[in-house]
Scaffold this motif. Structure first.
Motif, short mmCIF file in Angstrom:
data_model
loop_
_atom_site.label_atom_id
_atom_site.label_comp_id
_atom_site.label_asym_id
_atom_site.label_seq_id
_atom_site.Cartn_x
_atom_site.Cartn_y
_atom_site.Cartn_z
N ASP A 1 0.81 -1.30 0.05
CA ASP A 1 0.03 -0.10 -0.22
C ASP A 1 0.80 1.36 -0.08
OD1 ASP A 1 0.94 -0.02 2.38
OD2 ASP A 1 -0.89 -0.30 3.58
N GLU A 2 0.57 2.39 0.05
CA GLU A 2 0.89 3.78 -0.01
C GLU A 2 2.15 3.55 1.02
OE1 GLU A 2 0.77 8.54 -0.44
OE2 GLU A 2 -0.94 7.27 0.40
N GLY B 1 2.55 -2.23 -8.57
CA GLY B 1 1.81 -1.50 -7.57
C GLY B 1 2.36 -0.13 -7.09
N TYR C 1 5.03 1.29 0.32
CA TYR C 1 5.88 1.60 -0.94
C TYR C 1 6.62 2.85 -0.58
CZ TYR C 1 3.50 -1.76 -4.01
OH TYR C 1 3.03 -2.66 -4.54
N GLN D 1 -3.45 6.17 -8.36
CA GLN D 1 -4.65 6.12 -7.60
C GLN D 1 -4.83 7.26 -6.54
OE1 GLN D 1 -5.09 1.99 -6.26
NE2 GLN D 1 -4.94 1.39 -8.21
N THR E 1 -0.68 2.84 -7.27
CA THR E 1 -0.95 3.08 -6.08
C THR E 1 -0.75 4.27 -6.14
OG1 THR E 1 -0.64 1.05 -5.02
CG2 THR E 1 -0.66 2.76 -3.82
#
Length: 182
Positions: free
Chosen positions: A69-70, A106, A73, A113, A110
């Motif tokens: 997820d953020e 991702g 990362y 997004q 991510t």
């Protein structure tokens, strides 16, 4: 007669002391001033390193394949920032390449997004690292195999696409890049 003089002296001393105390107080910060962040002290001095301490570590490939997820990362990119900072402190410049394949894409999806969220930090961190010269490489096999549209990735450029993420990590190692796998 002495009492009024003593009282006058005491009063004057008291007023002078109060005025001096007022002068000694720090000035109130301006209304728009931000408080200074105190630097954390871990209780041990920062280690000193020789200029050649990181010799041979200037070229690094970070192979990102994990789902996240953020926050996760951001942790990976924080490591890249710390790597660059450590080498910069010895006068060395880092040639860093982040190779993403599989779930590692991702990182950019991510960021795409969340890019419009006011509190999103991932897009800004990617931009900051790109400004420092870090390259972000995207595996073409993952794009086609997982049916990921190129425009679903944050700040992706056609020149960022490589044929195979795994093969690219190996190719870069053969060119002297140190492999880091978060």
């Amino acid at each position: 007669m002495i009492k009024p003089i003593i009282l006058s002296v005491m009063l004057a001393t008291s007023l002078i002391g109060t005025a001096m105390a007022e002068d000694a107080k720090p000035a109130a910060p301006a209304a728009d001033a931000k408080p200074a962040e105190a630097k954390f002290d871990p209780g041990v001095p920062a280690p000193k390193v020789a200029d050649d301490y990181y010799a041979g570590a200037e070229k690094v490939v970070i192979h990102v394949t994990m789902e996240g997820d953020e926050k996760k990362y951001l942790g990976v990119l924080g490591n890249v920032s710390n790597y660059i900072k450590a080498l910069d402190a010895t006068g060395k410049k880092t040639d860093a390449i982040i190779v993403m394949n599989g779930d590692g894409l991702g990182l950019l999806s991510t960021a795409k997004q969340v890019e419009m969220n006011a509190d999103a930090k991932l897009p800004a961190k990617i931009t900051e690292l790109k400004e420092k010269g870090v390259k972000f490489q995207i595996c073409y096999n993952t794009l086609t195999g997982r049916k990921i549209k190129f425009d679903e990735l944050y700040d992706a450029k056609p020149e960022d696409v490589i044929p195979s993420g795994v093969a690219e990590a190996g190719r870069l190692q053969a060119q002297g890049y140190q492999l880091l796998k978060p």
